[in-house]
Design a protein around this motif. Sequence first.
Motif, PDB file in Angstrom:
ATOM      1  N   ARG A 295     -16.500 -24.077 -11.758  1.00  0.00           N
ATOM      2  CA  ARG A 295     -15.762 -23.812 -12.967  1.00  0.00           C
ATOM      3  C   ARG A 295     -14.973 -25.053 -13.388  1.00  0.00           C
ATOM      4  NH1 ARG A 295     -11.225 -20.699 -12.073  1.00  0.00           N
ATOM      5  NH2 ARG A 295     -12.440 -19.448 -10.671  1.00  0.00           N
TER       6      ARG A 295
ATOM      7  N   THR B 146     -20.995 -23.908 -13.913  1.00  0.00           N
ATOM      8  CA  THR B 146     -20.683 -23.377 -15.230  1.00  0.00           C
ATOM      9  C   THR B 146     -21.585 -24.022 -16.288  1.00  0.00           C
ATOM     10  OG1 THR B 146     -18.377 -22.994 -14.624  1.00  0.00           O
ATOM     11  CG2 THR B 146     -18.865 -23.179 -16.971  1.00  0.00           C
TER      12      THR B 146
ATOM     13  N   ASP C  76     -20.571 -18.556 -16.076  1.00  0.00           N
ATOM     14  CA  ASP C  76     -19.193 -18.893 -16.429  1.00  0.00           C
ATOM     15  C   ASP C  76     -18.267 -18.898 -15.225  1.00  0.00           C
ATOM     16  OD1 ASP C  76     -19.132 -16.150 -16.038  1.00  0.00           O
ATOM     17  OD2 ASP C  76     -17.889 -15.721 -17.781  1.00  0.00           O
TER      18      ASP C  76
END
Length: 223
Positions: A49, A141, A160
């Motif tokens: 992320r 991500t 995500d």
Amino acid sequence: MSDRSHGVGRLITGLAWAVLLLGLWLWGRGITDLNLSSPTTGDAAAVGRPLGVELPAAHAPVKAAKPQRIDIPTLHIQAPVVARGLDGGGAIDPPPYDQTGVVGWYGGGARPGERGTALFVGHVDTESRPAVFFHLSRARTGDAVRVVRDDGSVAEFTVDDVQVFSRSSFDAQKAYGQHRTDRAELRLITCGGTFDKASRTYTANVVVSAYLTGVNESPNKAS
């Protein structure tokens, strides 16, 4: 004991822990009633992320269809999908141990593309060779996850969130619950951390979260 028997034992003690927790959680509540308004944190370690990554807008959920195949181009994963249910102990029944190249989908939950969280599980390895989700922890991500569905369409999801949850502080709600209840989401789950030879278990689980960002309709489907 044969090499095959050793390999089967590793599969049993590796993925079974995650699918047991997932199955027990599903038994106790619906899988579409959670709303995690922010990415999970705490004991879960984020590995995919990075800041500043722009993600596409979510596509509206679409009509349900069963998954047939899953492709993750960046990880070179191309695998057939088989529907799995819950076993007598309340755990998701993972793919057969002689089919380590197959991904299991929980057929009692959401279908990929419809509102809710579609849940997929796959083995990471045996004692002698990698399995279908061996490289899942490398997901990042923005990666695309494409699911071929039985109506001929391809649902494209965008990663995500990638989390590694330790066994000691595993939170099934954070791992499996929806990030946003208005979206079509999916989870890809496998073993992670290190393999403890003494207990014959993995120390963690990798949970990749993604949401629907596009659908390619079947070319034979009427407009």
